[in-house]
Each structure stands twice: as structure tokens, then as C-alpha cells.
Design an enzyme around this catalytic site. Structure first.
Site, PDB file in Angstrom:
ATOM      1  N   CYS A  71      -0.212  23.060 -17.474  1.00 29.10           N
ATOM      2  CA  CYS A  71      -1.534  23.612 -17.808  1.00 29.10           C
ATOM      3  C   CYS A  71      -2.499  22.557 -18.338  1.00 29.10           C
ATOM      4  O   CYS A  71      -3.703  22.805 -18.394  1.00 29.10           O
ATOM      5  CB  CYS A  71      -1.386  24.733 -18.823  1.00 29.10           C
ATOM      6  SG  CYS A  71      -0.285  26.018 -18.245  1.00 29.10           S
ATOM      7  N   HIS A  95      -7.754  25.766 -22.898  1.00 28.18           N
ATOM      8  CA  HIS A  95      -6.871  26.381 -21.896  1.00 28.18           C
ATOM      9  C   HIS A  95      -6.703  27.850 -22.269  1.00 28.18           C
ATOM     10  O   HIS A  95      -6.466  28.199 -23.417  1.00 28.18           O
ATOM     11  CB  HIS A  95      -5.536  25.657 -21.879  1.00 28.18           C
ATOM     12  CG  HIS A  95      -4.481  26.367 -21.101  1.00 28.18           C
ATOM     13  ND1 HIS A  95      -4.721  26.865 -19.833  1.00 28.18           N
ATOM     14  CD2 HIS A  95      -3.200  26.702 -21.398  1.00 28.18           C
ATOM     15  CE1 HIS A  95      -3.631  27.457 -19.393  1.00 28.18           C
ATOM     16  NE2 HIS A  95      -2.695  27.380 -20.318  1.00 28.18           N
ATOM     17  N   ASN A 137      -3.815  33.745 -17.697  1.00 32.11           N
ATOM     18  CA  ASN A 137      -3.565  32.300 -17.783  1.00 32.11           C
ATOM     19  C   ASN A 137      -3.450  31.728 -16.369  1.00 32.11           C
ATOM     20  O   ASN A 137      -2.462  31.976 -15.679  1.00 32.11           O
ATOM     21  CB  ASN A 137      -2.270  32.087 -18.572  1.00 32.11           C
ATOM     22  CG  ASN A 137      -1.883  30.620 -18.695  1.00 32.11           C
ATOM     23  OD1 ASN A 137      -2.439  29.762 -18.010  1.00 32.11           O
ATOM     24  ND2 ASN A 137      -0.927  30.339 -19.552  1.00 32.11           N
TER      25      ASN A 137
HETATM   26  N1  ACO Z   1       5.260  44.532 -23.434  1.00 34.16           N
HETATM   27  C1  ACO Z   1       5.844  45.148 -24.472  1.00 34.16           C
HETATM   28  N2  ACO Z   1       6.676  44.500 -25.289  1.00 34.16           N
HETATM   29  C2  ACO Z   1       6.926  43.209 -25.071  1.00 34.16           C
HETATM   30  C3  ACO Z   1       6.341  42.514 -24.009  1.00 34.16           C
HETATM   31  C4  ACO Z   1       5.482  43.225 -23.153  1.00 34.16           C
HETATM   32  N3  ACO Z   1       4.863  42.655 -22.108  1.00 34.16           N
HETATM   33  N4  ACO Z   1       6.768  41.235 -24.020  1.00 34.16           N
HETATM   34  C5  ACO Z   1       7.579  41.122 -25.083  1.00 34.16           C
HETATM   35  N5  ACO Z   1       7.696  42.313 -25.709  1.00 34.16           N
HETATM   36  C6  ACO Z   1       8.475  42.667 -26.885  1.00 34.16           C
HETATM   37  C7  ACO Z   1       9.624  41.718 -27.104  1.00 34.16           C
HETATM   38  O1  ACO Z   1      10.741  42.094 -26.313  1.00 34.16           O
HETATM   39  C8  ACO Z   1       9.872  41.894 -28.591  1.00 34.16           C
HETATM   40  O2  ACO Z   1      10.621  43.068 -28.767  1.00 34.16           O
HETATM   41  P1  ACO Z   1      11.799  43.101 -29.859  1.00 34.16           P
HETATM   42  O3  ACO Z   1      11.107  42.842 -31.171  1.00 34.16           O
HETATM   43  O4  ACO Z   1      12.331  44.482 -29.711  1.00 34.16           O
HETATM   44  O5  ACO Z   1      12.727  42.035 -29.471  1.00 34.16           O
HETATM   45  C9  ACO Z   1       8.481  42.144 -29.152  1.00 34.16           C
HETATM   46  O6  ACO Z   1       7.662  42.532 -28.040  1.00 34.16           O
HETATM   47  C10 ACO Z   1       7.867  40.923 -29.807  1.00 34.16           C
HETATM   48  O7  ACO Z   1       8.054  39.828 -28.948  1.00 34.16           O
HETATM   49  P2  ACO Z   1       7.520  38.407 -29.308  1.00 34.16           P
HETATM   50  O8  ACO Z   1       7.914  37.438 -28.234  1.00 34.16           O
HETATM   51  O9  ACO Z   1       7.884  38.078 -30.718  1.00 34.16           O
HETATM   52  O10 ACO Z   1       5.947  38.675 -29.247  1.00 34.16           O
HETATM   53  P3  ACO Z   1       4.789  37.709 -29.669  1.00 34.16           P
HETATM   54  O11 ACO Z   1       3.957  38.382 -30.666  1.00 34.16           O
HETATM   55  O12 ACO Z   1       5.267  36.339 -29.972  1.00 34.16           O
HETATM   56  O13 ACO Z   1       3.945  37.638 -28.336  1.00 34.16           O
HETATM   57  C11 ACO Z   1       3.623  36.204 -26.438  1.00 34.16           C
HETATM   58  C12 ACO Z   1       4.559  37.166 -27.152  1.00 34.16           C
HETATM   59  C13 ACO Z   1       2.378  36.967 -26.044  1.00 34.16           C
HETATM   60  C14 ACO Z   1       4.318  35.683 -25.204  1.00 34.16           C
HETATM   61  C15 ACO Z   1       3.244  35.056 -27.394  1.00 34.16           C
HETATM   62  O14 ACO Z   1       4.401  34.515 -27.977  1.00 34.16           O
HETATM   63  C16 ACO Z   1       2.505  33.972 -26.683  1.00 34.16           C
HETATM   64  O15 ACO Z   1       1.420  34.163 -26.189  1.00 34.16           O
HETATM   65  N6  ACO Z   1       3.079  32.759 -26.653  1.00 34.16           N
HETATM   66  C17 ACO Z   1       2.459  31.666 -25.939  1.00 34.16           C
HETATM   67  C18 ACO Z   1       2.721  31.843 -24.475  1.00 34.16           C
HETATM   68  C19 ACO Z   1       1.904  30.894 -23.658  1.00 34.16           C
HETATM   69  O16 ACO Z   1       0.812  30.551 -24.004  1.00 34.16           O
HETATM   70  N7  ACO Z   1       2.494  30.465 -22.539  1.00 34.16           N
HETATM   71  C20 ACO Z   1       1.909  29.614 -21.614  1.00 34.16           C
HETATM   72  C21 ACO Z   1       1.413  28.330 -22.234  1.00 34.16           C
HETATM   73  S1  ACO Z   1       1.403  26.940 -21.256  1.00 34.16           S
HETATM   74  C22 ACO Z   1       1.014  27.400 -19.806  1.00 34.16           C
HETATM   75  O17 ACO Z   1      -0.027  27.918 -19.709  1.00 34.16           O
HETATM   76  C23 ACO Z   1       1.970  27.212 -18.638  1.00 34.16           C
END
Ligand code: ACO
Length: 363
Positions: A116, A257, A287
Site C-alpha cells: 500500500c 492511505h 482500501n
Molecule cells: N464483522 C463482524 N465482526 C467482525 C468482523 C466483521 N467483518 N471482523 C472481525 N470481527 C470480530 C472479530 O472476530 C472479533 O470477535 P471476537 O471478539 O468474538 O473474537 C471482534 O470482531 C473484534 O475483532 P478485532 O480484530 O479486535 O477488531 P478491531 O476493532 O481491531 O477491528 C480491523 C478490526 C477493522 C481489521 C482493525 O484491526 C483494522 O482496521 N486494522 C488495520 C487493518 C488494515 O489497515 N489493513 C490494511 C493495511 S495495509 C494495506 O492496506 C494492505
């Protein structure tokens, strides 16, 4: 005497596939909800390629848009750099396909990959070719179609990404330099946090067991990437500002980004930037990886949020791990908006004769 060569940004463009996948559509695919996706990420919909659409096709469309913005003829392009992690082919490169499609017959062409952050890396490389006097006109493209590399049964990842392409035109100038500074970083120790295995290397030798389907999909530790990103953005912006000899307070806009609205908000707060200074279209596109910065930037110009002259920090982060920023001074006007044919001709002539100094070659 050899004159200093500045890299002038003369065009920006973007393209996305027609098909839109909303959060409601995803509710039918995985155990998720519009409310969860919107509050955790800020994404409401994303554009996704259909069977007959390709990364190359989007790159060509974005390139055409940027070239039309700048008002140049593709025949004067010396170099095409495409940043992508999801090319249609290992070779020929996407850049070579773009070169043929847009009629940039004089251009060298290659792809590069920094996930990215790719567009920031590509801008820095393009600037070097211009600054050294090697080339006069460089087309830099970021394109990704992550939808082809996602496990659409994995709610942790499939909700985050969209497909798209964005492009910039850089031209040598004796009078103006629009890329004030760049700052590039990498930390391969975090490579395992965000990865897509090459399906080719994942396949075993003939006669052995085929790999599990999961081997070809994007894998991500979302929490770790989140922590990395909220630190990487302010670090890169501050470091690039220092190299440009400006204070972050002097920036007009932050063009980050587009991965997650909470990441953008947290990073912007650390930089002391106001809401109206943040460029974001994540809610509409998700994204789009290497495309997200030019896609957001082109959108902000079209909407009238960013107007010339503006000083902007473009900042990326992603797999590798990689991160980086470019401090740019945006001064360009869309050629298509110039009202008279004379105005358009004048701009084109100015673009083409911008740099005639010693060392610039068109071979
Ligand atoms: N819908 C519903 N629930 C979900 C989903 C979904 N789509 N995805 C995850 N959950 C659940 C998980 O299973 C977890 O459940 P549990 O507590 O029962 O285990 C709960 O939601 C919390 O999950 P977390 O992973 O802790 O959620 P978080 O608040 O961290 O959000 C997210 C997740 C959105 C992925 C966040 O961590 C994030 O944005 N991280 C950065 C990701 C990113 O930017 N990636 C790309 C960057 S580089 C590039 O662009 C290639």
C-alpha cells in the site's frame, strides 16, 4: 552549466470498476453487519472488478485521466512506473501493457511493489529520474485489485478492500519543484503481519500434494497493523516535513492511505490536523492499496476540497512492512477545465518545453 531540475506535478487521475459491493451485500456473504463495518472501519461500499475487468484495464483508465489532466501527448512520456501487488501477470509487467495501450511509444516501463506504500515509493523513484536529468516526463501509477486475492469467507479481511487505480504525471521543470521531500521506510521483520503468498511458489513440485486454497489469499493481523499504522503515519509525515524544511503546522492537507477511518483520525490527531484538512474517501472505495492516495487526491480536487496552490502530505503504510511520505506542493490546473483552445495550447507548450536543460534525454 547544468540547471537544477524540479519535478512538477502536472496531472492526477483515477479509475474504479463499475460494480459496487455495499456492506449490505457483504451481510449476505459473511457473518457481519453494516453497523460493525461502518463503526470499525468507516467503509460503506467498495468497487470490485467483474470477471472481464483487470488491473491493467484500470491502470490504463487512470493513466488516461492523468494524461488528460496534464494536457500532454502520451508520446512525450519517458518512463512509466506502476506500483502494484496484484498484477494480472508476473510478466509482462502492468507498466508495459499500459505503455502499449496509451501509445507512450518512447517510454521505458516497469512495475514495482511496496504494497500500500507503493505509490509513495514510485513517486520517489520518478522524482529521482527527473532530478538526475535522465527523464523529462514520468507517469506514476498505483493499481490494485485485492478482490482477486481475498478469501470472501473471511470476515476479518474481505470487508476492508476495494479495487482501483490512480496516477500522477511528473514533469521536469527549471522553475518549479512540487515534490519538496520524500521519506521511505521498511521493516521486513513485520512481513508476516500482512501477506499474500505467490500462488506459483506455494504450489509444490509435480506429484506432491496441492496446497490448501488459503495459501493464495491475503492474510493479516489486523490489530498489529492498526498499531503499526497509527505510529507510522505521524512518524513519516514529521520526517518528510523536516526534510522539506517545513513544520507539520504549515501543511494544508493530509492525504493518507485509505485503510481505516479510525487509523486516519488517530494519526491526524497526533499531527494536530483539523478534520477539514484530512482527505478521505474511504467510505466510498474501501482500501484500494497502492491506488488509494491518488484516488483520494483526485477525488478531493474534483470536489474542490484541494485547490492550487496547496501543500500536502501524502502518506502511505502497508505490507512489507513499508511506510513513507511525500510532501508535495500542488499547483496544477486541469487542462480539460481551461476554457479556450488557446489556453490549452499554451499549457501544452509549457508542459512540453518545461525543461530543455543539459542532461535530459528522450532516448
Ligand atoms: N464483522 C463482524 N465482526 C467482525 C468482523 C466483521 N467483518 N471482523 C472481525 N470481527 C470480530 C472479530 O472476530 C472479533 O470477535 P471476537 O471478539 O468474538 O473474537 C471482534 O470482531 C473484534 O475483532 P478485532 O480484530 O479486535 O477488531 P478491531 O476493532 O481491531 O477491528 C480491523 C478490526 C477493522 C481489521 C482493525 O484491526 C483494522 O482496521 N486494522 C488495520 C487493518 C488494515 O489497515 N489493513 C490494511 C493495511 S495495509 C494495506 O492496506 C494492505
Amino acid at each position: 552549466m547544468k540547471l537544477p531540475v524540479g519535478a512538477k506535478l502536472t496531472g492526477v487521475g483515477a479509475a474504479v470498476p463499475h460494480r459496487i459491493v455495499t456492506n449490505a451485500d457483504l451481510e449476505n456473504l459473511v457473518d457481519t453487519s453494516d453497523e460493525w463495518i461502518t463503526t470499525r472501519t468507516g467503509i460503506r461500499q467498495r468497487h470490485v472488478v467483474s470477471d472481464n475487468e483487470t488491473a491493467t484495464g484500470l491502470a490504463v483508465e487512470a493513466a488516461g485521466d492523468a494524461v488528460a489532466f496534464s494536457g500532454i501527448d502520451p508520446s512525450i512520456i519517458d518512463l512509466i512506473i506502476v506500483a502494484t501487488s496484484t498484477p494480472d501477470n508476473l510478466y509482462p509487467s502492468t507498466a508495459c501493457m499500459v505503455q502499449a495501450a496509451i501509445g507512450a511509444s518512447a517510454a521505458a516501463a516497469f512495475d514495482m511493489e511496496a504494497a500500500c506504500s507503493g505509490i509513495i515509493y514510485a513517486l520517489a523513484v520518478g522524482q529521482q529520474f527527473i532530478g538526475s536529468g535522465t527523464y523529462k516526463t514520468v507517469l506514476v501509477i498505483g493499481v490494485d485489485i485485492h478482490s482477486r486475492f481475498l478469501n470472501w469467507e473471511d470476515r476479518n479481511t474481505c470487508i476492508l478492500f476495494g479495487d482501483g487505480a490512480g496516477a500522477f504525471v511528473l514533469q521536469a521543470s527549471e522553475s518549479e519543484n512540487n515534490i519538496l521531500a520524500t521519506y521511505l521506510r521498511a521493516d521486513g521483520k513485520g512481513g508476516h503481519l500482512l501477506s499474500i503468498p505467490n500462488p506459483g511458489t506455494a504450489y509444490p513440485h509435480a506429484g506432491t500434494t496441492p496446497p490448501k486454497a488459503a495459501h493464495r489469499f491475503l492474510q493479516m493481523n489486523g490489530r498489529a497493523i492498526y498499531e503499526f499504522a497509527v505510529n507510522a503515519i505521524p512518524e513519516a509525515v514529521r520526517a518528510a516535513c523536516a526534510r522539506a524544511s517545513i513544520r507539520p503546522e504549515e501543511l494544508d492537507f493530509l492525504v493518507p492511505h485509505q485503510a481505516n477511518q479510525r487509523i486516519i483520525k488517530a494519526a491526524a490527531e497526533r499531527l494536530g490536523m483539523r478534520k477539514e484538512q484530512i482527505v478521505s474517501n474511504l467510505d466510498q472505495y474501501g482500501n484500494t492499496s497502492a491506488a488509494s492516495i491518488p484516488l483520494a487526491f483526485a477525488d478531493a480536487i474534483r470536489r474542490g476540497q484541494v485547490t492550487p496552490p496547496s501543500t500536502c502530505a501524502l502518506v502511505g503504510f502497508g505490507g512489507g512492512l513499508t511506510w513513507g511520505a511525500a510532501i508535495v506542493r500542488w499547483t496544477a490546473v486541469d487542462s480539460r477545465k481551461l476554457s479556450t483552445v488557446t489556453e490549452q495550447r499554451e499549457k501544452q507548450q509549457l508542459q512540453e518545453t518545461n525543461y530543455q536543460g543539459e542532461g535530459a534525454s528522450h532516448e
